[in-house]
Write a protein that holds these residues in place. Sequence first.
Motif, short mmCIF file in Angstrom:
data_model
loop_
_atom_site.label_atom_id
_atom_site.label_comp_id
_atom_site.label_asym_id
_atom_site.label_seq_id
_atom_site.Cartn_x
_atom_site.Cartn_y
_atom_site.Cartn_z
N VAL A 1 6.44 19.24 5.93
CA VAL A 1 5.39 19.15 4.59
C VAL A 1 4.07 19.57 5.34
CG1 VAL A 1 4.11 17.75 2.96
CG2 VAL A 1 6.51 17.73 3.03
N ASN A 2 3.74 18.99 6.36
CA ASN A 2 2.24 19.25 7.04
C ASN A 2 2.44 20.49 7.64
OD1 ASN A 2 0.67 16.66 7.19
ND2 ASN A 2 2.58 15.90 7.40
N ILE A 3 3.24 21.15 8.07
CA ILE A 3 3.26 22.38 8.52
C ILE A 3 3.25 23.41 7.46
CG2 ILE A 3 4.67 24.20 9.89
CD1 ILE A 3 5.70 21.93 11.60
N ALA A 4 4.27 23.20 6.62
CA ALA A 4 3.90 24.09 5.28
C ALA A 4 2.63 24.23 4.60
CB ALA A 4 5.09 23.74 4.43
N ALA A 5 1.98 23.17 4.58
CA ALA A 5 0.79 23.02 3.81
C ALA A 5 -0.17 23.91 4.61
CB ALA A 5 0.30 21.64 3.88
N GLY B 1 5.33 9.39 9.06
CA GLY B 1 5.90 9.95 10.22
C GLY B 1 7.36 10.33 10.27
N ASP B 2 7.95 10.67 9.28
CA ASP B 2 9.52 10.85 9.02
C ASP B 2 9.71 12.43 9.28
OD1 ASP B 2 8.68 11.17 6.62
OD2 ASP B 2 10.37 10.23 5.74
N MET B 3 10.53 13.00 9.85
CA MET B 3 10.76 14.36 10.22
C MET B 3 10.61 15.20 8.96
SD MET B 3 10.99 16.46 12.36
CE MET B 3 12.03 15.45 13.83
N MET C 1 1.01 -1.14 -0.01
CA MET C 1 0.02 -0.18 -0.05
C MET C 1 0.73 1.15 -0.03
SD MET C 1 -3.17 0.79 2.71
CE MET C 1 -2.76 2.22 3.62
N HIS C 2 0.64 2.11 -0.84
CA HIS C 2 1.35 3.48 -1.13
C HIS C 2 0.77 4.47 -0.18
CE1 HIS C 2 3.48 6.45 -2.66
NE2 HIS C 2 2.50 7.46 -2.72
N THR C 3 1.88 5.13 0.54
CA THR C 3 1.32 6.21 1.84
C THR C 3 1.82 7.38 0.95
OG1 THR C 3 1.86 4.33 3.51
CG2 THR C 3 1.83 7.00 4.04
N ALA C 4 0.93 8.21 1.12
CA ALA C 4 1.43 9.83 0.75
C ALA C 4 2.60 10.13 1.58
CB ALA C 4 0.07 10.42 0.47
N SER C 5 3.39 11.09 0.95
CA SER C 5 4.51 11.46 1.64
C SER C 5 4.07 12.33 2.89
CB SER C 5 5.59 12.40 0.92
OG SER C 5 4.69 13.55 0.32
N ARG C 6 2.94 13.10 2.96
CA ARG C 6 2.51 13.89 4.14
C ARG C 6 2.04 12.94 5.09
NH1 ARG C 6 -1.07 13.87 0.13
NH2 ARG C 6 -3.12 13.16 0.46
N ASP C 7 1.87 11.62 4.87
CA ASP C 7 1.20 10.58 5.81
C ASP C 7 2.22 9.75 6.26
OD1 ASP C 7 -1.47 11.51 5.46
OD2 ASP C 7 -1.85 10.10 3.86
N ARG D 1 -1.31 16.92 13.14
CA ARG D 1 -1.52 15.90 12.00
C ARG D 1 -0.49 15.00 11.85
NH1 ARG D 1 -1.02 13.90 7.20
NH2 ARG D 1 -2.78 12.98 6.36
N TRP D 2 0.96 15.59 11.94
CA TRP D 2 2.07 14.75 11.78
C TRP D 2 2.35 13.95 12.94
CZ3 TRP D 2 6.61 14.83 14.47
CH2 TRP D 2 7.79 14.01 14.04
N LEU D 3 2.10 14.46 14.15
CA LEU D 3 2.22 13.61 15.48
C LEU D 3 1.47 12.42 15.46
CD1 LEU D 3 2.60 16.65 17.73
CD2 LEU D 3 4.44 14.72 17.51
N TYR D 4 0.18 12.81 15.04
CA TYR D 4 -0.93 11.66 15.22
C TYR D 4 -0.68 10.28 14.13
CZ TYR D 4 -5.31 9.02 15.26
OH TYR D 4 -6.26 8.08 15.33
N VAL D 5 -0.08 11.02 12.95
CA VAL D 5 0.15 9.83 11.88
C VAL D 5 1.28 9.20 12.31
CG1 VAL D 5 0.94 9.46 9.79
CG2 VAL D 5 -0.91 10.98 9.82
N ARG D 6 2.33 9.83 13.12
CA ARG D 6 3.53 9.17 13.50
C ARG D 6 3.13 8.27 14.69
NH1 ARG D 6 7.36 12.31 17.25
NH2 ARG D 6 5.76 11.90 18.69
N ASP D 7 2.14 8.68 15.47
CA ASP D 7 2.25 7.94 16.74
C ASP D 7 1.14 6.66 16.63
OD1 ASP D 7 3.98 9.60 17.94
OD2 ASP D 7 2.34 10.78 19.21
N ALA D 8 0.17 7.13 15.73
CA ALA D 8 -0.91 6.24 15.71
C ALA D 8 -0.84 5.22 14.57
CB ALA D 8 -2.24 7.00 15.59
N ARG D 9 0.18 5.64 13.47
CA ARG D 9 0.13 4.93 12.37
C ARG D 9 -1.16 4.84 11.79
NH1 ARG D 9 5.17 5.57 12.14
NH2 ARG D 9 6.87 4.33 13.51
#
Length: 157
Positions: free
Chosen positions: A16-20, A9-11, A1-7, A71-79
């Motif tokens: 990307v999430n902040i800039a958007a 959890g890497d630094m 499954m492809h994960t969009a770059s903004r999804d 958003r980034w923290l949630y994706v990182r922590d919750a996968r």
Amino acid sequence: MHTASRDRGDMPNLWVNIAALVGAVLIGNALIFSLGFDGGSLSPAKEAWLPPGPLVGMIWVVQFALMGAARWLYVRDARDHGWRGWLPVGLALICLAFPVYTSGLADPATGAIGTLVTLVATLAAMLTLGRRSSAAAWALVPLAIWGSYVACVYYLA
């Protein structure tokens, strides 16, 4: 499954999430001021309780950066790449409308209701995100504080 770059959890994707979202608020603010939505619907006595316009703009830029971080923290922590990961973006959309319903084009009642809706949406997002990522929920605390302050200005000042 492809994960969009903004999804992911890497630094780099934090940025990307902040800039958007910061880009969205900057464009939104440009539209607000160019279309004349920058006048408030509050009485002068209540306006006195709010910081000057440029400071309010900076507060919103920081809030949007924190929503991107949430958003980034949630994706990182919750996968989790489902709908919950998009709650900060939905919250940002509600916040983008904030100047419209609190502008001089709206009556004070619309501004008061809109402020409460924004505050309730923020608290609901915090509770939902906090189930899997306390860091994501904490990133939204300043927005809840700001929303509470503005609600107090509308209802108590």
